[in-house]
Design a protein around this motif. Structure first.
Motif, PDB file in Angstrom:
ATOM      1  N   LYS A  91       0.859  -1.181   0.000  1.00 23.86           N
ATOM      2  CA  LYS A  91       0.000   0.000   0.000  1.00 23.86           C
ATOM      3  C   LYS A  91       0.894   1.230   0.000  1.00 23.86           C
ATOM      4  O   LYS A  91       1.858   1.319   0.767  1.00 23.86           O
ATOM      5  N   ASP A 150       1.270   5.731  -0.862  1.00 26.19           N
ATOM      6  CA  ASP A 150       0.659   7.038  -1.059  1.00 26.19           C
ATOM      7  C   ASP A 150       0.900   7.472  -2.506  1.00 26.19           C
ATOM      8  O   ASP A 150       2.054   7.575  -2.938  1.00 26.19           O
ATOM      9  N   THR A 153      -8.575  -0.736  -9.539  1.00 25.52           N
ATOM     10  CA  THR A 153      -8.151  -0.818  -8.144  1.00 25.52           C
ATOM     11  C   THR A 153      -7.235  -2.022  -7.976  1.00 25.52           C
ATOM     12  O   THR A 153      -7.272  -2.969  -8.786  1.00 25.52           O
ATOM     13  N   ASP A 213      -0.543  -0.893  -4.441  1.00 17.93           N
ATOM     14  CA  ASP A 213      -1.866  -0.285  -4.294  1.00 17.93           C
ATOM     15  C   ASP A 213      -1.708   1.205  -3.982  1.00 17.93           C
ATOM     16  O   ASP A 213      -1.258   1.582  -2.909  1.00 17.93           O
ATOM     17  N   GLY A 268      -4.492   3.225  -4.602  1.00 15.34           N
ATOM     18  CA  GLY A 268      -5.866   3.679  -4.686  1.00 15.34           C
ATOM     19  C   GLY A 268      -6.430   3.587  -6.085  1.00 15.34           C
ATOM     20  O   GLY A 268      -5.778   3.086  -7.010  1.00 15.34           O
ATOM     21  N   PRO A 269      -7.661   4.055  -6.282  1.00 19.14           N
ATOM     22  CA  PRO A 269      -8.328   3.944  -7.583  1.00 19.14           C
ATOM     23  C   PRO A 269      -7.692   4.832  -8.642  1.00 19.14           C
ATOM     24  O   PRO A 269      -7.164   5.900  -8.338  1.00 19.14           O
ATOM     25  N   CYS A 270      -7.737   4.367  -9.885  1.00 20.27           N
ATOM     26  CA  CYS A 270      -7.190   5.139 -11.002  1.00 20.27           C
ATOM     27  C   CYS A 270      -8.121   6.305 -11.332  1.00 20.27           C
ATOM     28  O   CYS A 270      -9.339   6.200 -11.230  1.00 20.27           O
ATOM     29  N   GLU A 271      -7.528   7.373 -11.768  1.00 21.31           N
ATOM     30  CA  GLU A 271      -8.278   8.610 -11.992  1.00 21.31           C
ATOM     31  C   GLU A 271      -9.139   8.551 -13.242  1.00 21.31           C
ATOM     32  O   GLU A 271     -10.318   8.930 -13.220  1.00 21.31           O
TER      33      GLU A 271
END
Length: 348
Positions: free
Chosen positions: A7, A9, A156, A173, A175-178
């Protein structure tokens, strides 16, 4: 195989984590990583065996070309035999970003990457995590979407693991793709640049830079040798059969109601993907996913693959999807929906 999970940032990535993942790539292992479009399944793009392992993990046909991802514009010259002026113009405007250019390749690019063609597809992503990973790896990274071939692309890390857990070395990871749909692919080796796959950089945006852009005939379902990912075979499909309704909004409402009523009358469990405007008009028995307001194509694109995957854990026999206008980003959305439906299209 154990799949390591990291995970991270997306705006302040842990360099130690990326250094470890980059070492895996250099060693020939597969690492799934986020981009601004979808999650990619990365391998050392100059290592033939590593590239072949992408096809094995995905169950992907070997004649389907891969995109090489780079971390800086100057890396283009190490992979391309020539860099036309139109490529430089596109790079200046849209790199880093969701744009892939097809150019003549240098001999060091393996046939396994290009499907045996004399061209190669190259992209410089805007995702900070992706670019740092590629920079630390020190090699161009071959990366199709990180999913089982033919399935909806992952936006994701959880969607990556649903398809590839225990088949790859690691997933990062962030987070979700833009953007939510794959990059635009433009063939810059043709007399007039040719749009091979619509994506986050729209046809209209390409014309702003290039003046003239042709649209490849395969986008309407014609068959040809694929020069880009996504041009051949059924793609993006959920487990249940999907039917796409293409009509103006008022007609689409009537067509969807007719199809849903008929399916429900035969005892089928029905899923439906619709705009916010149509959500209140659906039968109560239908299992619905609302992908956004009809005129918010960015939201629809971002939600599209999540919508398609959402029905895999629900007992639906058939899925119906409402189409949208194919202007701007809508062209990419409709391209994916048509392929997901296997061109099973319901029109008035």
């Amino acid at each position: 195989m154990h799949t390591n999970y990291y995970k991270i940032d997306p705006f302040n990535p842990d360099i130690a984590v990326l250094t470890e993942a980059a070492a895996m790539l250099r060693q020939g292992q597969l690492v799934a990583f986020p981009t601004e479009t979808v999650y990619g399944l990365g391998a050392n793009g100059l290592n033939v065996q590593a590239v072949k392992s992408i096809f094995q993990a995905k169950g992907r046909p070997s004649d389907n070309p891969l995109i090489l991802h780079i971390d800086a514009v100057d890396k283009l010259y190490t992979l391309a035999a020539s860099v036309p002026a139109n490529v430089l113009a596109l790079a200046e405007r849209y790199w880093p970003g969701p744009l892939t250019v097809v150019v003549k390749r240098r001999p060091l690019v393996p046939d396994a990457v290009t499907g045996g063609l004399d061209t190669v597809a190259i992209r410089l992503p805007s995702s900070l995590v992706a670019r740092e990973l590629i920079r630390l790896a020190g090699v161009p990274v071959a990366a199709p979407s990180a999913n089982t071939s033919g399935r909806p692309s992952p936006t994701t890390a959880q969607a990556v693991l649903a398809d590839l857990d225990s088949k790859i070395a690691a997933v990062i990871d962030a987070g979700p793709c833009e953007i939510g749909v794959e990059s635009t692919v433009v063939d810059c080796t043709t007399p007039v640049p040719t749009l091979l796959r619509p994506g986050g950089i729209t046809y209209e945006m390409l014309v702003e830079v290039l003046g003239e852009v042709e649209i490849d005939s395969t986008l309407s379902g014609a068959q040809a040798i694929p020069k880009s990912p996504g041009m051949k075979y059924i793609h993006y499909a959920p487990l249940a059969p999907l039917f796409l309704v293409e009509a103006e909004p008022i007609a689409a409402t009537a067509l969807l109601k007719r199809e849903l009523d008929q399916a429900l009358a035969t005892g089928k469990t029905v899923g439906v993907i619709v705009s916010a405007e149509l959500a209140d008009s659906l039968p109560a028995e239908a299992i619905a996913y609302v992908y956004g307001p009809r005129d918010d194509t960015a939201a629809i694109a971002a939600n599209l693959y999540t919508a398609l995957r959402s029905f895999d854990n629900k007992p639906v026999d058939v899925i119906y999807a409402e189409g949208i206008s194919d202007q701007g980003l809508g062209l990419a959305v409709m391209n994916r929906l048509r392929k997901a439906a296997g061109y099973r299209i319901i029109r008035r």
